[in-house]
Design a protein around this motif. Structure first.
Motif, PDB file in Angstrom:
ATOM      1  N   PHE A  34       0.814  -1.220   0.000  1.00  0.00           N
ATOM      2  CA  PHE A  34       0.000   0.000   0.000  1.00  0.00           C
ATOM      3  C   PHE A  34       0.851   1.276   0.000  1.00  0.00           C
ATOM      4  N   GLY A  40      -1.674   9.631   1.712  1.00  0.00           N
ATOM      5  CA  GLY A  40      -0.861  10.462   2.610  1.00  0.00           C
ATOM      6  C   GLY A  40       0.635  10.275   2.361  1.00  0.00           C
ATOM      7  N   ASP A  65     -13.735   5.504   4.727  1.00  0.00           N
ATOM      8  CA  ASP A  65     -13.176   4.831   3.531  1.00  0.00           C
ATOM      9  C   ASP A  65     -11.815   4.232   3.871  1.00  0.00           C
TER      10      ASP A  65
HETATM   11  C1  HEM Z   1      -3.502   0.749   7.013  1.00  0.00           C
HETATM   12  C2  HEM Z   1      -3.306   1.995   7.361  1.00  0.00           C
HETATM   13  C3  HEM Z   1      -3.743   3.212   6.575  1.00  0.00           C
HETATM   14  C4  HEM Z   1      -4.657   3.341   5.573  1.00  0.00           C
HETATM   15  C5  HEM Z   1      -5.513   2.246   4.931  1.00  0.00           C
HETATM   16  C6  HEM Z   1      -4.674   4.749   5.181  1.00  0.00           C
HETATM   17  C7  HEM Z   1      -5.471   5.272   4.181  1.00  0.00           C
HETATM   18  C8  HEM Z   1      -5.556   6.608   3.872  1.00  0.00           C
HETATM   19  C9  HEM Z   1      -6.521   7.202   2.973  1.00  0.00           C
HETATM   20  C10 HEM Z   1      -7.593   6.438   2.190  1.00  0.00           C
HETATM   21  C11 HEM Z   1      -6.288   8.537   2.929  1.00  0.00           C
HETATM   22  C12 HEM Z   1      -7.089   9.611   2.142  1.00  0.00           C
HETATM   23  C13 HEM Z   1      -7.944  10.405   3.102  1.00  0.00           C
HETATM   24  C14 HEM Z   1      -8.974   9.550   3.820  1.00  0.00           C
HETATM   25  O1  HEM Z   1      -9.793   8.889   3.127  1.00  0.00           O
HETATM   26  O2  HEM Z   1      -8.957   9.534   5.066  1.00  0.00           O
HETATM   27  C15 HEM Z   1      -5.154   8.793   3.797  1.00  0.00           C
HETATM   28  C16 HEM Z   1      -4.588  10.041   4.008  1.00  0.00           C
HETATM   29  C17 HEM Z   1      -3.536  10.274   4.854  1.00  0.00           C
HETATM   30  N1  HEM Z   1      -2.942   9.384   5.691  1.00  0.00           N
HETATM   31 FE1  HEM Z   1      -3.351   7.403   5.814  1.00  0.00          FE
HETATM   32  N2  HEM Z   1      -3.777   5.436   5.933  1.00  0.00           N
HETATM   33  C18 HEM Z   1      -3.196   4.536   6.808  1.00  0.00           C
HETATM   34  C19 HEM Z   1      -2.245   4.811   7.772  1.00  0.00           C
HETATM   35  C20 HEM Z   1      -1.689   6.037   8.000  1.00  0.00           C
HETATM   36  C21 HEM Z   1      -0.696   6.314   9.004  1.00  0.00           C
HETATM   37  C22 HEM Z   1      -0.122   5.322  10.002  1.00  0.00           C
HETATM   38  C23 HEM Z   1      -0.373   7.618   8.899  1.00  0.00           C
HETATM   39  C24 HEM Z   1       0.658   8.291   9.753  1.00  0.00           C
HETATM   40  C25 HEM Z   1       0.762   9.554   9.981  1.00  0.00           C
HETATM   41  C26 HEM Z   1      -1.169   8.193   7.812  1.00  0.00           C
HETATM   42  C27 HEM Z   1      -1.132   9.502   7.356  1.00  0.00           C
HETATM   43  C28 HEM Z   1      -1.946  10.028   6.397  1.00  0.00           C
HETATM   44  C29 HEM Z   1      -1.879  11.405   5.942  1.00  0.00           C
HETATM   45  C30 HEM Z   1      -0.892  12.460   6.441  1.00  0.00           C
HETATM   46  C31 HEM Z   1      -2.875  11.564   4.990  1.00  0.00           C
HETATM   47  C32 HEM Z   1      -3.185  12.811   4.186  1.00  0.00           C
HETATM   48  C33 HEM Z   1      -4.275  13.599   4.844  1.00  0.00           C
HETATM   49  C34 HEM Z   1      -4.638  14.807   4.028  1.00  0.00           C
HETATM   50  O3  HEM Z   1      -3.932  15.147   3.091  1.00  0.00           O
HETATM   51  O4  HEM Z   1      -5.696  15.372   4.352  1.00  0.00           O
HETATM   52  N3  HEM Z   1      -1.965   7.192   7.298  1.00  0.00           N
HETATM   53  N4  HEM Z   1      -4.743   7.611   4.362  1.00  0.00           N
END
Ligand code: HEM
Length: 128
Positions: A34, A40, A65
């Motif tokens: 992934f 992010g 989501d």
């Molecule tokens: C299996 C674990 C994870 C999945 C499936 C995942 C999935 C996603 C998805 C789908 C998004 C797009 C926005 C949303 O739909 O919420 C996102 C944004 C983001 N994620 Fe994750 N994420 C995971 C773990 C993490 C972790 C551990 C961090 C650590 C900081 C992180 C940091 C971010 C950031 C910084 C964004 C961008 C937010 C923005 O630009 O508004 N994510 N993530």
């Protein structure tokens, strides 16, 4: 089939691009496939790799989501001994806040009482 259990020490062995595991709410995720798809960025995942990423994950305010998407990458759970009760952690924080509030209230009461006493004393002396 029983859910596979991992220790935090095992998770720590998977903290680079070749194998990226992280823990969210006591579940273990292998997010290696992934990394490039993560909206992010891969860096935010690599930063949390091999660790409990619950707080970082929650701080971002991921949508439902994202929470559905995670299921695909779950490989197991943490062993009982390494689990963190995040709900209790929050309760503890809340009780610290309420304790602070309480002592602040006490301070207010003392300040008001001293103020009233000062006015009463001033008036008494002023009359004489
Ligand atoms: C299996 C674990 C994870 C999945 C499936 C995942 C999935 C996603 C998805 C789908 C998004 C797009 C926005 C949303 O739909 O919420 C996102 C944004 C983001 N994620 Fe994750 N994420 C995971 C773990 C993490 C972790 C551990 C961090 C650590 C900081 C992180 C940091 C971010 C950031 C910084 C964004 C961008 C937010 C923005 O630009 O508004 N994510 N993530």
């Amino acid at each position: 089939m029983a859910t596979k259990q991992y220790s935090l020490a095992e998770v720590k062995n998977h903290k680079d691009k070749n194998s990226t595991w992280l823990v969210i709410h006591n579940s273990v995720y292998d997010v290696t496939p992934f990394l490039l798809e993560h909206p992010g960025g891969e860096d935010s995942l690599l930063e949390e790799a091999g660790k409990d990423a619950t707080e970082a994950f929650e701080d971002v305010g991921h949508t439902s989501d994202a929470k559905e998407m995670m299921i695909k990458y779950k490989i197991g759970e943490l062993i009982e001994a390494d689990r963190i009760d995040h709900k209790n952690k929050n309760n503890q924080e809340e009780s610290t806040v309420s304790r602070l509030m309480h002592s602040t209230c006490l301070r207010c009461t003392v300040a008001v009482t001293l103020g009233v006493a000062a006015v009463v004393l001033f008036r008494l002396f002023y009359k004489h």
